[in-house]
Write an enzyme that holds these catalytic residues in place. Structure first.
Site, mmCIF file in Angstrom:
data_model
loop_
_atom_site.group_PDB
_atom_site.id
_atom_site.type_symbol
_atom_site.label_atom_id
_atom_site.label_comp_id
_atom_site.label_asym_id
_atom_site.label_seq_id
_atom_site.Cartn_x
_atom_site.Cartn_y
_atom_site.Cartn_z
ATOM 1 N N GLY A 131 -0.174 9.474 -6.534
ATOM 2 C CA GLY A 131 -0.045 8.204 -7.257
ATOM 3 C C GLY A 131 1.315 8.151 -7.915
ATOM 4 O O GLY A 131 2.290 7.653 -7.349
ATOM 5 N N PRO A 158 -4.977 8.830 -2.320
ATOM 6 C CA PRO A 158 -5.852 9.629 -3.184
ATOM 7 C C PRO A 158 -5.129 10.873 -3.727
ATOM 8 O O PRO A 158 -5.362 11.286 -4.864
ATOM 9 C CB PRO A 158 -7.003 10.029 -2.256
ATOM 10 C CG PRO A 158 -7.034 8.950 -1.212
ATOM 11 C CD PRO A 158 -5.608 8.514 -1.028
ATOM 12 N N GLY A 159 -4.199 11.440 -2.951
ATOM 13 C CA GLY A 159 -3.503 12.657 -3.396
ATOM 14 C C GLY A 159 -2.115 12.409 -3.967
ATOM 15 O O GLY A 159 -1.406 13.358 -4.295
ATOM 16 N N THR A 163 0.127 3.954 -2.869
ATOM 17 C CA THR A 163 -0.668 5.017 -3.509
ATOM 18 C C THR A 163 -1.720 5.605 -2.563
ATOM 19 O O THR A 163 -2.342 4.869 -1.796
ATOM 20 C CB THR A 163 -1.370 4.439 -4.761
ATOM 21 O OG1 THR A 163 -0.383 3.855 -5.598
ATOM 22 C CG2 THR A 163 -2.116 5.513 -5.526
ATOM 23 N N GLU A 220 1.954 0.300 -11.924
ATOM 24 C CA GLU A 220 3.421 0.074 -11.933
ATOM 25 C C GLU A 220 4.127 1.073 -12.836
ATOM 26 O O GLU A 220 5.102 0.743 -13.513
ATOM 27 C CB GLU A 220 3.757 -1.348 -12.387
ATOM 28 C CG GLU A 220 2.978 -2.418 -11.679
ATOM 29 C CD GLU A 220 3.742 -3.117 -10.576
ATOM 30 O OE1 GLU A 220 4.961 -2.917 -10.489
ATOM 31 O OE2 GLU A 220 3.098 -3.830 -9.807
ATOM 32 N N GLN A 274 -10.954 -6.529 -33.997
ATOM 33 C CA GLN A 274 -11.429 -6.039 -35.303
ATOM 34 C C GLN A 274 -11.545 -7.193 -36.301
ATOM 35 O O GLN A 274 -12.523 -7.295 -37.039
ATOM 36 C CB GLN A 274 -10.438 -4.974 -35.809
ATOM 37 C CG GLN A 274 -10.940 -4.138 -36.953
ATOM 38 C CD GLN A 274 -12.075 -3.212 -36.523
ATOM 39 O OE1 GLN A 274 -12.304 -2.996 -35.330
ATOM 40 N NE2 GLN A 274 -12.795 -2.693 -37.494
ATOM 41 N N ALA A 281 0.820 -1.213 0.000
ATOM 42 C CA ALA A 281 0.000 0.000 0.000
ATOM 43 C C ALA A 281 0.853 1.262 0.000
ATOM 44 O O ALA A 281 1.331 1.703 1.057
ATOM 45 C CB ALA A 281 -0.936 -0.021 1.204
#
Ligand SMILES: Cc1cc2nc3c(=O)[nH]c(=O)nc-3n(C[C@H](O)[C@H](O)[C@H](O)COP(=O)(O)OP(=O)(O)OC[C@H]3O[C@@H](n4cnc5c(N)ncnc54)[C@H](O)[C@@H]3O)c2cc1C
Length: 387
Positions: free
Chosen positions: A134, A131-132, A129, A364, A337, A127
């Site tokens: 990354g 919220p503010g 990352t 990553e 496609q 852990a």
């Protein structure tokens, strides 16, 4: 320069290939059906059974040192294995593994965290990352404040893989400075029952991510992993191997998808001819083959460099991941496609892979951050053009 695999590498590659074909691919239709009906693709107990079966064939702890019962295969062999595992979308990894940074545990911590993780009795999540913060991970704000012989952690983490099933986390927080001036980003081993909670984040595919909430969580001081203030280096060493792994999976997925594209192009008739006869289709196949070859060489080169500990700035791992993850996004798009309407149905795994691989360009290291790393290494002279 020798491009051929060694006898041992070829043997491992063939054994894993056979395992994937015999044990995993036959489960694919069941997984697609379960998912169509809103159930989880492959329950954990079934994955455990497969891991035990693989153990009989010697695939247990592929990166785990021999002293802990593992095979300690190293980055090259791991890359070859991950390419093979990538040929199916069944979410399988071999058992007997622990995150590389858990080897920084001291003797007491090893008994509580490392060894039970290797044995599959405990599950961890990583852990970093928030919220503010990354990409800009140095800017994390989760706080760790000393209170007697405990650290008190406060803050939030987000997008944490497998946190829903983890009973402890390797969490990174900013430790307040002590009298000697030691402090800064530090890694803590924190059991769920010390008080953190996780909340699922719903995403476009089946990869589980959660947010983690730490509200005055008291962590004993003996639960610092490594040293106070040295957490960022630990976090970065965790990330390097992940980059090569994603690039290797990308090669595996793309090889399988290209094979599907070839088979469909040969059998699907339009305007009186198999579509394989049309140049527009041939170019999609050819471009995919070229890019897969290039990505495979980049993956194996990055793994070779990592094996010889020559990539401290993650230059080659970043190149392999940037190219590999973008390559597989282009290949899955072309193969979809080529399949026309069938490509978007849930009868085939193509749309599933289409959703799966998009995140490879985000975690990553995003595309932009990988380019930033590569450019910094060039501009700072860590690598020289043409060398
Ligand atoms: C599936 C998944 C699993 C994950 N698992 C984990 C996990 O287990 N543990 C964990 O700690 N984290 C995990 N993450 C988080 C992941 O590491 C971050 O999502 C990633 O680092 C990007 O951070 P962000 O989402 O905050 O985007 P941001 O950093 O906010 O970036 C937003 C956009 O701005 C761009 N950008 C940012 N800075 C620059 C710059 N300097 N120059 C140019 N462009 C820039 C980015 O490339 C991106 O396009 C996971 C994420 C995903 C999607």
């Amino acid at each position: 320069m020798e491009f051929a695999l060694t006898e041992e590498q070829r043997m491992v590659q063939e054994t894993v290939r056979e395992f994937v074909q015999k044990e995993l691919m036959p489960l694919e239709q069941e997984v697609l059906r379960n998912e169509r009906e809103g159930r989880h693709g492959l329950p954990d107990d079934q994955i455990l059974k497969l891991q035990l079966k693989a153990k009989e064939a010697g695939f247990w702890g592929i990166n785990t040192p021999e002293e802990y019962g593992g095979a300690n295969l190293g980055p090259m062999m791991t890359a070859l294995i991950n390419i093979e595992l990538g040929k199916t979308f069944i979410p399988f990894t071999f058992g007997g593994e622990a995150d590389n940074i858990l080897y920084h545990c001291n003797e007491e911590q090893k008994k509580k965290y490392l060894i039970p993780t290797i044995n599959g009795e405990r599950r961890a999540c990583f852990a970093l990352t928030e919220p503010g913060a990354g990409s800009d991970a140095r800017n994390i704000k989760m706080s760790a404040v000393k209170n007697g012989d405990h650290w008190v952690l406060n803050g939030e983490k987000t997008f944490i893989s497998r946190a829903h099933a983890a009973d402890f986390t390797m969490v990174f927080a900013v430790a307040e400075k002590d009298e000697q001036g030691r402090g800064g980003v530090t890694c803590f081993l924190v059991d769920r029952d010390m008080g953190w909670r996780s909340e699922p984040i719903h995403t476009m595919d089946d990869w589980f991510v959660s947010s983690l909430v730490f509200d005055n969580v008291f962590v004993p001081e003996e639960n610092v992993l490594g040293e106070v203030g040295k957490g960022f280096e630990l976090a970065m060493s965790w990330i390097t191997m992940g980059r090569i792994k994603i690039a290797a999976w990308s090669v595996g997925h793309a090889e399988r998808l290209l094979q599907m594209g070839i088979e469909h192009a040969k059998s699907r008739v339009a305007f009186g001819h198999p579509i394989a006869e049309y140049q527009a289709i041939q170019w999609m196949l050819a471009d995919s083959a070229v890019e897969i070859e290039a990505a495979k060489l980049l993956v194996l080169h990055a793994a070779y460099i990592a094996e010889n500990s020559r990539d401290p700035r993650r230059h080659y791992a970043s190149i392999a991941k940037l190219f590999g993850s973008n390559m597989v996004n282009r290949v899955v798009d072309r193969v979809l496609q080529i399949h026309g309407g069938m490509g978007i149905t849930k009868e085939l795994p193509i749309e599933r892979w289409y959703r799966t691989v998009r995140k490879y360009r985000v975690f990553e290291g995003t595309d932009e951050i990988l380019r930033r790393t590569i450019a910094h290494n060039l501009l700072q002279g860590y690598v020289k053009v043409g060398e």
